[in-house]
Design a protein around this motif. Sequence first.
Motif, PDB file in Angstrom:
ATOM      1  N   GLN A  23      11.130 -37.394  23.890  1.00 25.63           N
ATOM      2  CA  GLN A  23      12.400 -37.350  23.180  1.00 25.63           C
ATOM      3  C   GLN A  23      12.223 -36.823  21.753  1.00 25.63           C
ATOM      4  O   GLN A  23      11.115 -36.828  21.207  1.00 25.63           O
ATOM      5  N   PRO A  24      13.354 -36.404  21.123  1.00 23.89           N
ATOM      6  CA  PRO A  24      13.283 -35.951  19.724  1.00 23.89           C
ATOM      7  C   PRO A  24      13.036 -37.123  18.778  1.00 23.89           C
ATOM      8  O   PRO A  24      13.227 -38.291  19.141  1.00 23.89           O
ATOM      9  N   ILE A  25      12.635 -36.821  17.562  1.00 24.09           N
ATOM     10  CA  ILE A  25      12.254 -37.841  16.586  1.00 24.09           C
ATOM     11  C   ILE A  25      13.383 -38.832  16.313  1.00 24.09           C
ATOM     12  O   ILE A  25      13.131 -40.025  16.124  1.00 24.09           O
ATOM     13  N   SER A  26      14.629 -38.377  16.315  1.00 25.89           N
ATOM     14  CA  SER A  26      15.754 -39.281  16.036  1.00 25.89           C
ATOM     15  C   SER A  26      15.867 -40.362  17.109  1.00 25.89           C
ATOM     16  O   SER A  26      16.182 -41.523  16.803  1.00 25.89           O
ATOM     17  N   VAL A  27      15.624 -39.986  18.366  1.00 25.61           N
ATOM     18  CA  VAL A  27      15.686 -40.969  19.452  1.00 25.61           C
ATOM     19  C   VAL A  27      14.539 -41.968  19.321  1.00 25.61           C
ATOM     20  O   VAL A  27      14.721 -43.178  19.526  1.00 25.61           O
TER      21      VAL A  27
ATOM     22  N   PHE B 145       3.400 -49.691  19.263  1.00 23.44           N
ATOM     23  CA  PHE B 145       3.108 -49.899  17.841  1.00 23.44           C
ATOM     24  C   PHE B 145       1.655 -49.544  17.524  1.00 23.44           C
ATOM     25  O   PHE B 145       1.217 -49.699  16.392  1.00 23.44           O
ATOM     26  N   ASP B 146       0.920 -49.072  18.543  1.00 23.46           N
ATOM     27  CA  ASP B 146      -0.435 -48.548  18.353  1.00 23.46           C
ATOM     28  C   ASP B 146      -0.410 -47.079  18.786  1.00 23.46           C
ATOM     29  O   ASP B 146      -0.769 -46.761  19.908  1.00 23.46           O
ATOM     30  N   PHE B 147       0.061 -46.211  17.917  1.00 15.34           N
ATOM     31  CA  PHE B 147       0.176 -44.810  18.318  1.00 15.34           C
ATOM     32  C   PHE B 147      -0.507 -43.899  17.318  1.00 15.34           C
ATOM     33  O   PHE B 147      -0.611 -44.213  16.129  1.00 15.34           O
ATOM     34  N   ARG B 148      -0.983 -42.781  17.812  1.00 18.54           N
ATOM     35  CA  ARG B 148      -1.578 -41.763  16.953  1.00 18.54           C
ATOM     36  C   ARG B 148      -1.356 -40.394  17.577  1.00 18.54           C
ATOM     37  O   ARG B 148      -1.142 -40.272  18.793  1.00 18.54           O
ATOM     38  N   CYS B 149      -1.402 -39.379  16.764  1.00 18.58           N
ATOM     39  CA  CYS B 149      -1.152 -38.011  17.218  1.00 18.58           C
ATOM     40  C   CYS B 149      -2.434 -37.398  17.772  1.00 18.58           C
ATOM     41  O   CYS B 149      -3.471 -37.406  17.107  1.00 18.58           O
ATOM     42  N   LEU B 150      -2.365 -36.895  18.994  1.00 15.40           N
ATOM     43  CA  LEU B 150      -3.508 -36.223  19.600  1.00 15.40           C
ATOM     44  C   LEU B 150      -3.436 -34.712  19.436  1.00 15.40           C
ATOM     45  O   LEU B 150      -4.464 -34.036  19.369  1.00 15.40           O
ATOM     46  N   PHE B 151      -2.212 -34.203  19.414  1.00 11.54           N
ATOM     47  CA  PHE B 151      -2.040 -32.753  19.329  1.00 11.54           C
ATOM     48  C   PHE B 151      -0.657 -32.468  18.740  1.00 11.54           C
ATOM     49  O   PHE B 151       0.317 -33.129  19.080  1.00 11.54           O
ATOM     50  N   GLY B 152      -0.612 -31.484  17.859  1.00 14.59           N
ATOM     51  CA  GLY B 152       0.675 -31.064  17.318  1.00 14.59           C
ATOM     52  C   GLY B 152       0.874 -31.461  15.870  1.00 14.59           C
ATOM     53  O   GLY B 152      -0.096 -31.594  15.105  1.00 14.59           O
TER      54      GLY B 152
ATOM     55  N   PHE C 284       5.305 -36.098  12.365  1.00 14.86           N
ATOM     56  CA  PHE C 284       6.186 -36.959  13.165  1.00 14.86           C
ATOM     57  C   PHE C 284       5.655 -38.394  13.189  1.00 14.86           C
ATOM     58  O   PHE C 284       6.415 -39.362  13.082  1.00 14.86           O
ATOM     59  N   VAL C 285       4.341 -38.536  13.330  1.00 10.35           N
ATOM     60  CA  VAL C 285       3.719 -39.861  13.366  1.00 10.35           C
ATOM     61  C   VAL C 285       3.853 -40.544  12.009  1.00 10.35           C
ATOM     62  O   VAL C 285       4.184 -41.734  11.926  1.00 10.35           O
ATOM     63  N   ALA C 286       3.614 -39.797  10.928  1.00 12.70           N
ATOM     64  CA  ALA C 286       3.759 -40.359   9.586  1.00 12.70           C
ATOM     65  C   ALA C 286       5.202 -40.799   9.339  1.00 12.70           C
ATOM     66  O   ALA C 286       5.453 -41.860   8.738  1.00 12.70           O
ATOM     67  N   ASP C 287       6.149 -40.004   9.826  1.00 13.81           N
ATOM     68  CA  ASP C 287       7.570 -40.327   9.668  1.00 13.81           C
ATOM     69  C   ASP C 287       7.915 -41.624  10.394  1.00 13.81           C
ATOM     70  O   ASP C 287       8.638 -42.483   9.870  1.00 13.81           O
ATOM     71  N   LEU C 288       7.379 -41.790  11.601  1.00 13.94           N
ATOM     72  CA  LEU C 288       7.630 -43.019  12.362  1.00 13.94           C
ATOM     73  C   LEU C 288       7.004 -44.237  11.688  1.00 13.94           C
ATOM     74  O   LEU C 288       7.600 -45.321  11.653  1.00 13.94           O
ATOM     75  N   HIS C 289       5.794 -44.087  11.146  1.00 11.66           N
ATOM     76  CA  HIS C 289       5.148 -45.204  10.446  1.00 11.66           C
ATOM     77  C   HIS C 289       5.998 -45.649   9.256  1.00 11.66           C
ATOM     78  O   HIS C 289       6.167 -46.855   9.007  1.00 11.66           O
ATOM     79  N   THR C 290       6.526 -44.700   8.514  1.00 11.98           N
ATOM     80  CA  THR C 290       7.394 -45.034   7.369  1.00 11.98           C
ATOM     81  C   THR C 290       8.637 -45.769   7.842  1.00 11.98           C
ATOM     82  O   THR C 290       9.070 -46.759   7.237  1.00 11.98           O
ATOM     83  N   HIS C 291       9.211 -45.307   8.929  1.00 11.45           N
ATOM     84  CA  HIS C 291      10.412 -45.931   9.496  1.00 11.45           C
ATOM     85  C   HIS C 291      10.109 -47.370   9.928  1.00 11.45           C
ATOM     86  O   HIS C 291      10.878 -48.298   9.626  1.00 11.45           O
ATOM     87  N   ILE C 292       8.990 -47.582  10.605  1.00 13.76           N
ATOM     88  CA  ILE C 292       8.619 -48.924  11.068  1.00 13.76           C
ATOM     89  C   ILE C 292       8.378 -49.853   9.887  1.00 13.76           C
ATOM     90  O   ILE C 292       8.805 -51.017   9.890  1.00 13.76           O
TER      91      ILE C 292
END
Length: 660
Positions: A456-460, A484-491, A495-503
């Motif tokens: 899904q897109p980042i907003s979802v 809540f244990d996620f990390r970026c493997l490719f790309g 997006f991951v940093a944005d989600l961490h800030t949101h959380i």
Amino acid sequence: EQEALLRRRDGGHTEVMLGISRKDLGNQKVFVLTARDVSLTKRIKEELDESRERYRQLISRLQIGIIRTTPGPHYRILEANPSTLSLFGLEDESEVLDSDLFDHLEQDKSSSPLDISFDQDGIARELIFRVKKSSGQAVIASLSMIEGRDLQGKVTYIDGLIEDVSSQQKTAEERERLIVELQTSLMFMNQPIGSALGPFVSCEKTTQVKKAAELMSEEGTKAILVRDDEAMVGLVSDTLLRERVLARELPGTTEVGQIMQTPLIYVEDNALIFEAAMLLQEKDIDYLVIRDEHDAVLGVISNEELLDVHRYSANFVIEQIRAAASVEEIVQSHYRLSRIIKALNDSGAHARNITRIITTISDTVLERLVDMAIEKIGEPPVRFAFISVGSEGRGEQTLVTDQDNAVIFEDVDESMAGQVHDYFHRFATMICTWLDEVGYQFCKGEIMAMTPKWCQPISVWKSYFSSWIGESTPEDLMEISIFFDFRCLFGDHRFVADLHTHIRSLAQNQKAFLYQMAQNTLLFKVPIDFFGKLSVESNGPHVDTFNIKHVIAQIVGFARIYAIFYGLEITNTLQRINLLLETNAIKPELHQEIVESYNYLMQLRFRHQVKRIDEGKPPDNHVQINEISHMEKELLEKILGNINQLRKRLSLVGHNEIYF
């Protein structure tokens, strides 16, 4: 005697055997009629017949071969279930009945005569034979047999179990092959450096670089020593020619003395190869000059030649995966992983180093598959991130792992939404399918990028986390806590940093969420009884075992909750614990207990999983109580006691722990 039914006074009937005999009674001749109740005997006979039929039906459905034969030496087959027929490559029972067992078997890897030796209890265990199949297919079978005796103790029949163990044999052969490779590697590293030398080439310092390059090509070497009269004063390599001649556009008439590497680094010819390798690393150079005890130069050796031993290491597997041109090549390279992990575990490697290797290899597999997918279906229409969650997201994978991944992509206009969703769904399905082929099984809970909900897109994705943090129950979090244990493997990592800030912004204002997270972790039980003794499962499919994954999950959950509260973006459990110590969130004593407990449990987990693979079984997390020595059991009970104390801290979250 004659069977009959007697009518009883109550109107019912009793099955009997009637007998009649003539007797003399004084001067009279009489007939004596006897009736023997056989209703119970007949009922037992009927039940026995039913039991035999149920037994026949049972063995016909078993996936293991069951046979009954006459006693040796011929072992003529009297009965055989369908699995035996399938193993022998036959279709009809008539093809096997009355034939000799050894008509279908031959000794595996041996020319000795076929024989079955029974022990004093009349049992022959796990004899290995090769099945003679008409199709020509190679099948290795394990045969176990037990003697059946009559009341006088005479052997009247033989019952046997026969099972296809071809895959286990292949695993054993692969293990032995890798052990040989590793032993060869170790032997190589402990040889004198002089034994690895070949011929070398040299030239005067006034020699032109063009001529030096020609000499190197003729001799098939990548380096040439430079002489000043009889003394060796420098070295020119392929790399130096590129960097100092071609890159600077110097003419071919340039003398080698102007570009050579100097001074030379020497090592004695009796030095061990691993010592030479360490010297190369320490000096950060590519070549060593070898000389004897009289200082005479014997040759040149490169780090590439020395470290060719890396083919027996994880690095070689990683390089193979990166160079793979197909999924099949990745499968072949990845197959070596379990044996490498066994070698590391047996050598006492630290659990965190083992998980680091497993994670690096799985990351490399994913990166190569993403590249292959993009090559096949074209470039992505928008920015995206392929993320991992759960154990892979924490970098804590073991040999038991399925896929836990997802895709985040850029928000787009409605006019593009359908096209973008279609691309990433196709993209994710391709990658997840390939991962399953490599050995990373599909997630039973469908937490995979190929599931539309998790692509899904980042907003979802932000709305998902808002809902989870604001509305979830402990039972809900059991399913989604791994996100809540996620990390970026490719790309795109943004997006991951944005989600961490949101959380982080949400969790600070939703204290009840941490309470729910803690309650979710407490749903796992510690396998320890009231007296502090190890407790194992007493029924079900995993009798006499405890689930070590559930034990470790409580340390993982503790670290996750504290990391969320303190806004730590790192996902690895031990790194979280270390950061919590640095921020004074936990005391040094607690930090030491957690780290030591986690390391021991992971070491035990790897040992158990490798043992399962050695036995030809799929690795799992159910540790048998008999795998643990008495001393290990005492240490484990102490660790479980420490985890119980950790659970008490978790039970206070939302009351007076972390915040009041």
